[in-house]
Design a protein around this motif. Structure first.
Motif, PDB file in Angstrom:
ATOM      1  N   ARG A  12       0.979  -1.181  -0.046  1.00 39.47           N
ATOM      2  CA  ARG A  12       0.183  -0.084   0.040  1.00 39.47           C
ATOM      3  C   ARG A  12       1.072   0.822   0.286  1.00 39.47           C
ATOM      4  O   ARG A  12       2.213   1.504   0.421  1.00 39.47           O
ATOM      5  CB  ARG A  12      -1.156   0.243   1.126  1.00 39.47           C
ATOM      6  CG  ARG A  12      -1.977  -1.035   1.175  1.00 39.47           C
ATOM      7  CD  ARG A  12      -3.180  -0.416   2.587  1.00 39.47           C
ATOM      8  NE  ARG A  12      -2.911   0.598   3.129  1.00 39.47           N
ATOM      9  CZ  ARG A  12      -3.103   0.746   3.993  1.00 39.47           C
ATOM     10  NH1 ARG A  12      -3.460  -0.073   4.422  1.00 39.47           N
ATOM     11  NH2 ARG A  12      -3.425   2.419   4.263  1.00 39.47           N
ATOM     12  N   ARG A  13       0.517   2.640  -0.654  1.00 41.57           N
ATOM     13  CA  ARG A  13       0.858   3.698  -0.600  1.00 41.57           C
ATOM     14  C   ARG A  13       0.778   3.911   1.232  1.00 41.57           C
ATOM     15  O   ARG A  13       0.033   4.165   1.859  1.00 41.57           O
ATOM     16  CB  ARG A  13       0.099   4.319  -1.714  1.00 41.57           C
ATOM     17  CG  ARG A  13       1.140   4.145  -3.243  1.00 41.57           C
ATOM     18  CD  ARG A  13       0.911   5.051  -4.155  1.00 41.57           C
ATOM     19  NE  ARG A  13       1.289   4.357  -5.597  1.00 41.57           N
ATOM     20  CZ  ARG A  13       0.682   5.298  -6.789  1.00 41.57           C
ATOM     21  NH1 ARG A  13      -0.177   6.312  -6.649  1.00 41.57           N
ATOM     22  NH2 ARG A  13       1.625   4.063  -8.105  1.00 41.57           N
ATOM     23  N   GLN A  19       2.889  11.756   2.124  1.00 42.27           N
ATOM     24  CA  GLN A  19       2.805  12.256   0.490  1.00 42.27           C
ATOM     25  C   GLN A  19       2.863  13.051   0.235  1.00 42.27           C
ATOM     26  O   GLN A  19       4.308  13.537  -0.427  1.00 42.27           O
ATOM     27  CB  GLN A  19       2.145  11.256  -0.642  1.00 42.27           C
ATOM     28  CG  GLN A  19       1.814   9.718  -0.455  1.00 42.27           C
ATOM     29  CD  GLN A  19       0.838   9.758  -1.969  1.00 42.27           C
ATOM     30  OE1 GLN A  19       0.903  10.408  -3.082  1.00 42.27           O
ATOM     31  NE2 GLN A  19       0.238   8.264  -1.559  1.00 42.27           N
ATOM     32  N   ALA A  20       2.243  14.061   0.861  1.00 43.26           N
ATOM     33  CA  ALA A  20       2.369  15.495   0.805  1.00 43.26           C
ATOM     34  C   ALA A  20       4.090  16.108   1.393  1.00 43.26           C
ATOM     35  O   ALA A  20       4.591  16.578   1.130  1.00 43.26           O
ATOM     36  CB  ALA A  20       1.157  15.741   1.636  1.00 43.26           C
ATOM     37  N   LEU A  24       7.205  17.391  -0.556  1.00 44.91           N
ATOM     38  CA  LEU A  24       7.130  19.077   0.338  1.00 44.91           C
ATOM     39  C   LEU A  24       9.182  18.580   1.096  1.00 44.91           C
ATOM     40  O   LEU A  24       9.675  19.473   0.457  1.00 44.91           O
ATOM     41  CB  LEU A  24       6.127  19.762   1.537  1.00 44.91           C
ATOM     42  CG  LEU A  24       7.477  21.189   2.041  1.00 44.91           C
ATOM     43  CD1 LEU A  24       7.249  22.333   1.032  1.00 44.91           C
ATOM     44  CD2 LEU A  24       6.115  21.119   2.949  1.00 44.91           C
ATOM     45  N   LEU A  25       9.531  17.872   1.821  1.00 44.61           N
ATOM     46  CA  LEU A  25      10.839  17.845   2.361  1.00 44.61           C
ATOM     47  C   LEU A  25      11.666  17.366   0.874  1.00 44.61           C
ATOM     48  O   LEU A  25      12.532  18.047   0.626  1.00 44.61           O
ATOM     49  CB  LEU A  25      10.988  15.946   3.065  1.00 44.61           C
ATOM     50  CG  LEU A  25      12.188  15.721   3.395  1.00 44.61           C
ATOM     51  CD1 LEU A  25      12.508  16.855   4.238  1.00 44.61           C
ATOM     52  CD2 LEU A  25      12.499  14.135   3.749  1.00 44.61           C
ATOM     53  N   PHE A  26      10.905  16.316  -0.126  1.00 44.86           N
ATOM     54  CA  PHE A  26      12.396  16.606  -1.660  1.00 44.86           C
ATOM     55  C   PHE A  26      12.180  17.843  -1.713  1.00 44.86           C
ATOM     56  O   PHE A  26      13.425  18.353  -2.137  1.00 44.86           O
ATOM     57  CB  PHE A  26      12.076  15.266  -2.059  1.00 44.86           C
ATOM     58  CG  PHE A  26      11.925  14.231  -1.522  1.00 44.86           C
ATOM     59  CD1 PHE A  26      13.306  14.039  -0.838  1.00 44.86           C
ATOM     60  CD2 PHE A  26      11.304  13.162  -1.335  1.00 44.86           C
ATOM     61  CE1 PHE A  26      13.880  12.603   0.028  1.00 44.86           C
ATOM     62  CE2 PHE A  26      11.340  11.643  -0.899  1.00 44.86           C
ATOM     63  CZ  PHE A  26      12.638  11.511  -0.326  1.00 44.86           C
ATOM     64  N   ALA A  82       9.522   7.421  -6.336  1.00 49.97           N
ATOM     65  CA  ALA A  82      10.446   5.691  -5.819  1.00 49.97           C
ATOM     66  C   ALA A  82      10.091   5.690  -4.812  1.00 49.97           C
ATOM     67  O   ALA A  82       9.827   4.537  -4.229  1.00 49.97           O
ATOM     68  CB  ALA A  82      11.957   6.463  -5.542  1.00 49.97           C
ATOM     69  N   TRP A  83      10.473   6.926  -3.262  1.00 55.63           N
ATOM     70  CA  TRP A  83       9.963   6.181  -1.999  1.00 55.63           C
ATOM     71  C   TRP A  83       8.005   5.867  -2.401  1.00 55.63           C
ATOM     72  O   TRP A  83       8.025   4.803  -1.441  1.00 55.63           O
ATOM     73  CB  TRP A  83       9.390   7.653  -1.363  1.00 55.63           C
ATOM     74  CG  TRP A  83       9.080   7.575   0.306  1.00 55.63           C
ATOM     75  CD1 TRP A  83       9.905   6.806   1.193  1.00 55.63           C
ATOM     76  CD2 TRP A  83       8.115   8.476   0.775  1.00 55.63           C
ATOM     77  NE1 TRP A  83       9.118   7.130   2.252  1.00 55.63           N
ATOM     78  CE2 TRP A  83       8.091   7.800   2.004  1.00 55.63           C
ATOM     79  CE3 TRP A  83       7.200   9.289  -0.434  1.00 55.63           C
ATOM     80  CZ2 TRP A  83       6.902   8.061   2.548  1.00 55.63           C
ATOM     81  CZ3 TRP A  83       5.503   9.961   0.229  1.00 55.63           C
ATOM     82  CH2 TRP A  83       6.155   8.895   1.979  1.00 55.63           C
ATOM     83  N   ARG A  84       7.283   6.988  -3.411  1.00 49.95           N
ATOM     84  CA  ARG A  84       5.958   6.539  -2.841  1.00 49.95           C
ATOM     85  C   ARG A  84       5.780   5.366  -3.380  1.00 49.95           C
ATOM     86  O   ARG A  84       4.353   4.590  -2.668  1.00 49.95           O
ATOM     87  CB  ARG A  84       5.273   7.567  -3.352  1.00 49.95           C
ATOM     88  CG  ARG A  84       3.902   7.217  -3.315  1.00 49.95           C
ATOM     89  CD  ARG A  84       2.878   7.806  -4.281  1.00 49.95           C
ATOM     90  NE  ARG A  84       2.915   7.865  -6.192  1.00 49.95           N
ATOM     91  CZ  ARG A  84       2.057   8.411  -6.693  1.00 49.95           C
ATOM     92  NH1 ARG A  84       1.148   8.681  -6.047  1.00 49.95           N
ATOM     93  NH2 ARG A  84       2.184   8.211  -8.339  1.00 49.95           N
TER      94      ARG A  84
END
Length: 171
Positions: A12-13, A19-20, A24-26, A82-84
């Motif tokens: 699961r994502r 995600q938001a 924002l961090l990236f 990629a993280w998601r």
């Protein structure tokens, strides 16, 4: 909790809120590298960079901030994608991404901050390899993330040729 170890239930994502926050961090991370690079680049433009011999195919100075801003945003979206897509298998891809991002910032410091065009050429060669490693690592977990890195790889390939030509013309 670190981005690399953020929990996920099976495949699961992460939640929309996660995600938001991670996007924002990236974005902040990538744009901070751009700001740091610009802070060493701008003072070196006049007169040092202007006085270097450059090939005729050197883009106008105004193109660089536009292209780089778009590329940094695409890089942030790529690492987020990629993280998601695989938050439980994100450690190695994140390491590759952070290494290439550090080399990206280092190149600006070496080329513009120190005026060391030969050393900068070595840094940019390492950067190309690190971007390739990142693309491969991303492709294993997220094809969209890998595709988002390709314009950056192409631009850095062009920048590598430009850096090499500047070395040949000035050393």
């Amino acid at each position: 909790m670190s981005v690399a170890t953020m929990p996920s239930a099976g495949t699961r994502r992460p939640s929309r809120g996660q995600q938001a926050a991670v996007l924002l961090l990236f974005l902040v991370l990538c744009l901070a590298v751009e700001v740091a690079a610009a802070s060493v680049t701008q003072p070196a433009i006049e007169p040092w960079y202007r006085n270097l011999a450059k090939p005729a195919w050197t883009p106008p100075d105004q193109a660089f901030p536009i292209v780089w801003t778009l590329l940094y945003i695409m890089m942030a979206v790529a690492v987020w994608q990629a993280w998601r897509d695989a938050p439980n298998r994100f450690g190695w891809p994140l390491a590759c991404f952070l290494i290439q991002l550090a080399l990206n910032g280092a190149w600006s410091y070496v080329f513009f901050g120190m005026g060391e065009i030969v050393a900068a050429f070595l840094v940019i060669l390492a950067l190309v390899l690190a971007i390739l490693a990142t693309v491969v690592a991303f492709a294993q977990i997220s094809r969209p993330a890998a595709w988002l890195m390709l314009p950056y790889l192409l631009w850095v390939g062009y920048a590598t040729a430009l850096n090499g030509a500047i070395v040949q013309m000035n050393v």
